[in-house]
Design a protein around this motif. Sequence first.
Motif, PDB file in Angstrom:
ATOM      1  N   ALA A  75       0.841  -1.209   0.000  1.00  0.00           N
ATOM      2  CA  ALA A  75       0.000   0.000   0.000  1.00  0.00           C
ATOM      3  C   ALA A  75       0.870   1.252   0.000  1.00  0.00           C
ATOM      4  O   ALA A  75       0.613   2.216  -0.736  1.00  0.00           O
ATOM      5  CB  ALA A  75      -0.928  -0.011   1.213  1.00  0.00           C
ATOM      6  N   GLN A  76       1.910   1.239   0.823  1.00  0.00           N
ATOM      7  CA  GLN A  76       2.798   2.407   0.891  1.00  0.00           C
ATOM      8  C   GLN A  76       3.567   2.600  -0.419  1.00  0.00           C
ATOM      9  O   GLN A  76       3.809   3.737  -0.845  1.00  0.00           O
ATOM     10  CB  GLN A  76       3.778   2.254   2.059  1.00  0.00           C
ATOM     11  N   ALA A  77       3.945   1.497  -1.031  1.00  0.00           N
ATOM     12  CA  ALA A  77       4.653   1.595  -2.310  1.00  0.00           C
ATOM     13  C   ALA A  77       3.769   2.252  -3.362  1.00  0.00           C
ATOM     14  O   ALA A  77       4.222   3.105  -4.145  1.00  0.00           O
ATOM     15  CB  ALA A  77       5.088   0.207  -2.773  1.00  0.00           C
ATOM     16  N   TYR A  78       2.482   1.887  -3.412  1.00  0.00           N
ATOM     17  CA  TYR A  78       1.555   2.491  -4.368  1.00  0.00           C
ATOM     18  C   TYR A  78       1.358   3.981  -4.080  1.00  0.00           C
ATOM     19  O   TYR A  78       1.163   4.784  -4.994  1.00  0.00           O
ATOM     20  CB  TYR A  78       0.207   1.777  -4.334  1.00  0.00           C
ATOM     21  N   GLU A  79       1.386   4.343  -2.807  1.00  0.00           N
ATOM     22  CA  GLU A  79       1.248   5.757  -2.439  1.00  0.00           C
ATOM     23  C   GLU A  79       2.479   6.555  -2.850  1.00  0.00           C
ATOM     24  O   GLU A  79       2.377   7.673  -3.365  1.00  0.00           O
ATOM     25  CB  GLU A  79       1.023   5.895  -0.935  1.00  0.00           C
ATOM     26  N   GLN A  80       3.646   5.979  -2.596  1.00  0.00           N
ATOM     27  CA  GLN A  80       4.899   6.694  -2.850  1.00  0.00           C
ATOM     28  C   GLN A  80       5.271   6.727  -4.327  1.00  0.00           C
ATOM     29  O   GLN A  80       5.959   7.643  -4.774  1.00  0.00           O
ATOM     30  CB  GLN A  80       6.020   6.041  -2.036  1.00  0.00           C
ATOM     31  N   THR A  81       4.791   5.727  -5.078  1.00  0.00           N
ATOM     32  CA  THR A  81       5.100   5.660  -6.510  1.00  0.00           C
ATOM     33  C   THR A  81       3.791   5.467  -7.279  1.00  0.00           C
ATOM     34  O   THR A  81       3.454   4.354  -7.694  1.00  0.00           O
ATOM     35  CB  THR A  81       6.078   4.503  -6.804  1.00  0.00           C
ATOM     36  N   PRO A  82       3.026   6.537  -7.484  1.00  0.00           N
ATOM     37  CA  PRO A  82       1.700   6.427  -8.101  1.00  0.00           C
ATOM     38  C   PRO A  82       1.711   5.766  -9.485  1.00  0.00           C
ATOM     39  O   PRO A  82       0.719   5.143  -9.866  1.00  0.00           O
ATOM     40  CB  PRO A  82       1.238   7.886  -8.198  1.00  0.00           C
ATOM     41  N   LYS A  83       2.818   5.869 -10.198  1.00  0.00           N
ATOM     42  CA  LYS A  83       2.841   5.307 -11.555  1.00  0.00           C
ATOM     43  C   LYS A  83       2.727   3.781 -11.556  1.00  0.00           C
ATOM     44  O   LYS A  83       2.437   3.187 -12.609  1.00  0.00           O
ATOM     45  CB  LYS A  83       4.120   5.717 -12.281  1.00  0.00           C
ATOM     46  N   LEU A  84       2.913   3.162 -10.389  1.00  0.00           N
ATOM     47  CA  LEU A  84       2.749   1.714 -10.313  1.00  0.00           C
ATOM     48  C   LEU A  84       1.306   1.312 -10.593  1.00  0.00           C
ATOM     49  O   LEU A  84       1.039   0.208 -11.075  1.00  0.00           O
ATOM     50  CB  LEU A  84       3.180   1.200  -8.930  1.00  0.00           C
ATOM     51  N   LEU A  85       0.364   2.216 -10.253  1.00  0.00           N
ATOM     52  CA  LEU A  85      -1.053   2.034 -10.580  1.00  0.00           C
ATOM     53  C   LEU A  85      -1.547   3.367 -11.132  1.00  0.00           C
ATOM     54  O   LEU A  85      -1.877   4.281 -10.374  1.00  0.00           O
ATOM     55  CB  LEU A  85      -1.862   1.636  -9.340  1.00  0.00           C
ATOM     56  N   ALA A  86      -1.580   3.470 -12.435  1.00  0.00           N
ATOM     57  CA  ALA A  86      -1.832   4.764 -13.080  1.00  0.00           C
ATOM     58  C   ALA A  86      -3.233   5.314 -12.819  1.00  0.00           C
ATOM     59  O   ALA A  86      -3.417   6.523 -12.677  1.00  0.00           O
ATOM     60  CB  ALA A  86      -1.591   4.639 -14.581  1.00  0.00           C
ATOM     61  N   ASP A  87      -4.238   4.449 -12.744  1.00  0.00           N
ATOM     62  CA  ASP A  87      -5.618   4.885 -12.536  1.00  0.00           C
ATOM     63  C   ASP A  87      -5.790   5.351 -11.084  1.00  0.00           C
ATOM     64  O   ASP A  87      -5.750   4.543 -10.156  1.00  0.00           O
ATOM     65  CB  ASP A  87      -6.567   3.736 -12.841  1.00  0.00           C
ATOM     66  N   THR A  88      -5.991   6.654 -10.887  1.00  0.00           N
ATOM     67  CA  THR A  88      -6.053   7.226  -9.536  1.00  0.00           C
ATOM     68  C   THR A  88      -7.147   6.604  -8.691  1.00  0.00           C
ATOM     69  O   THR A  88      -6.929   6.234  -7.529  1.00  0.00           O
ATOM     70  CB  THR A  88      -6.269   8.747  -9.605  1.00  0.00           C
ATOM     71  N   GLN A  89      -8.346   6.494  -9.247  1.00  0.00           N
ATOM     72  CA  GLN A  89      -9.472   5.951  -8.479  1.00  0.00           C
ATOM     73  C   GLN A  89      -9.210   4.497  -8.083  1.00  0.00           C
ATOM     74  O   GLN A  89      -9.454   4.100  -6.943  1.00  0.00           O
ATOM     75  CB  GLN A  89     -10.759   6.050  -9.291  1.00  0.00           C
ATOM     76  N   ASN A  90      -8.715   3.718  -9.015  1.00  0.00           N
ATOM     77  CA  ASN A  90      -8.410   2.320  -8.730  1.00  0.00           C
ATOM     78  C   ASN A  90      -7.286   2.217  -7.712  1.00  0.00           C
ATOM     79  O   ASN A  90      -7.333   1.384  -6.804  1.00  0.00           O
ATOM     80  CB  ASN A  90      -8.010   1.597 -10.017  1.00  0.00           C
ATOM     81  N   ARG A  91      -6.272   3.086  -7.848  1.00  0.00           N
ATOM     82  CA  ARG A  91      -5.140   3.060  -6.924  1.00  0.00           C
ATOM     83  C   ARG A  91      -5.605   3.330  -5.496  1.00  0.00           C
ATOM     84  O   ARG A  91      -5.213   2.634  -4.552  1.00  0.00           O
ATOM     85  CB  ARG A  91      -4.084   4.080  -7.343  1.00  0.00           C
ATOM     86  N   GLU A  92      -6.435   4.341  -5.318  1.00  0.00           N
ATOM     87  CA  GLU A  92      -6.922   4.678  -3.976  1.00  0.00           C
ATOM     88  C   GLU A  92      -7.739   3.538  -3.383  1.00  0.00           C
ATOM     89  O   GLU A  92      -7.630   3.252  -2.182  1.00  0.00           O
ATOM     90  CB  GLU A  92      -7.747   5.968  -4.037  1.00  0.00           C
ATOM     91  N   ALA A  93      -8.537   2.878  -4.207  1.00  0.00           N
ATOM     92  CA  ALA A  93      -9.339   1.748  -3.726  1.00  0.00           C
ATOM     93  C   ALA A  93      -8.448   0.577  -3.330  1.00  0.00           C
ATOM     94  O   ALA A  93      -8.674  -0.075  -2.296  1.00  0.00           O
ATOM     95  CB  ALA A  93     -10.330   1.319  -4.808  1.00  0.00           C
ATOM     96  N   VAL A  94      -7.417   0.315  -4.130  1.00  0.00           N
ATOM     97  CA  VAL A  94      -6.488  -0.788  -3.828  1.00  0.00           C
ATOM     98  C   VAL A  94      -5.725  -0.500  -2.541  1.00  0.00           C
ATOM     99  O   VAL A  94      -5.570  -1.376  -1.677  1.00  0.00           O
ATOM    100  CB  VAL A  94      -5.508  -1.000  -5.008  1.00  0.00           C
ATOM    101  N   ILE A  95      -5.256   0.727  -2.399  1.00  0.00           N
ATOM    102  CA  ILE A  95      -4.515   1.110  -1.189  1.00  0.00           C
ATOM    103  C   ILE A  95      -5.385   0.942   0.047  1.00  0.00           C
ATOM    104  O   ILE A  95      -4.957   0.378   1.058  1.00  0.00           O
ATOM    105  CB  ILE A  95      -4.009   2.564  -1.307  1.00  0.00           C
TER     106      ILE A  95
END
Length: 329
Positions: free
Chosen positions: A166-186
């Motif tokens: 979760a922290q990796a996705y927060e610190q490196t947003p390009k790992l999950l480009a879709d913002t809405q999906n990234r926030e839900a995954v985190i």
Amino acid sequence: MSTESQVLTPLFSLITQLQAEASTLPTQLNSTLNELTKTTKDTGFALFRLGRYKKARFHLTIAGAAGDLDSQYAMATCQSVLDGGARRVTTATRQWLLLAAAQNHIPALMRLGDNESLAKAKELATNAANANTVPAMIYLYFMTLEIEWLNQAAATNDPWALYELAQAYEQTPKLLADTQNREAVIADLIQRSADAGHRPAVYRLAFAEDGTVSTEQKQKRIIQLAEMGQLDGLIEYAYALAGLSRDKTKTHRTYGLERNLPKACALFKLVLQETAGAMQLPIIESDYWALMHHLPNTVDYDAILTDLQETTPKVFSVLQPMILVGSPF
């Protein structure tokens, strides 16, 4: 120069020499040395877990000098914090890291940060990761920043791995480009980590200030933290049940909990008992006595306190060990 600093160096030398000559020492003296190591380790870590690094240092010096690996690594943290910053690798910090590294302690090798130490850490971690050891996979991610290591670790549903992903996705947003999906995954990863009892995840949800965590969720996590024995959780839970605020300039937060004065007092008392000799909490002590004067009787309070004393784990403040990748000294 403090009296403690004058004592620590000769004390370290004495314990180290006794440990080196253990095979030639009388049985009774060896037994005493082992008992001393255990006692100082237990006492040192009780203080260390409360973040009382200066008090912990004296006890952990003895256990670390006797060869205890956990104490050696904890001493590196004590020294770096006391020398001016948790990330600093001072001469004293480096000495303790070298002792732990000599026993193939991967985090110590990582924190030393020189090429030779990092190469050894990667070799050890890779061997362990190939044996499906989750901590080793996480260490490899810290050293390489290759997200596949975290994906592999998180696939086991390990709570530490879930939180780090979760922290990796927060610190490196390009790992999950879709913002809405990234926030839900985190959010999902942190929830799963907290549900499995990972302390930083629980703490984060309990004390979130960004409005993304509901009152019901905060209530659940505050209680979870308290039941773990986490100091801030115990204190927050007590103040919520008392209908008070620790900061008298702010409105109190109940998290939807009904007022329960006997339990609030029992929680305050537990905190004061468990931190006695380690830290002073004058505001909490003052609030505790003020609330006690409002109890019509102490029957419920006594029963609740006894239950808390029997069921609450050792109180701690520090959420997890310090794992850092350092740079050459």
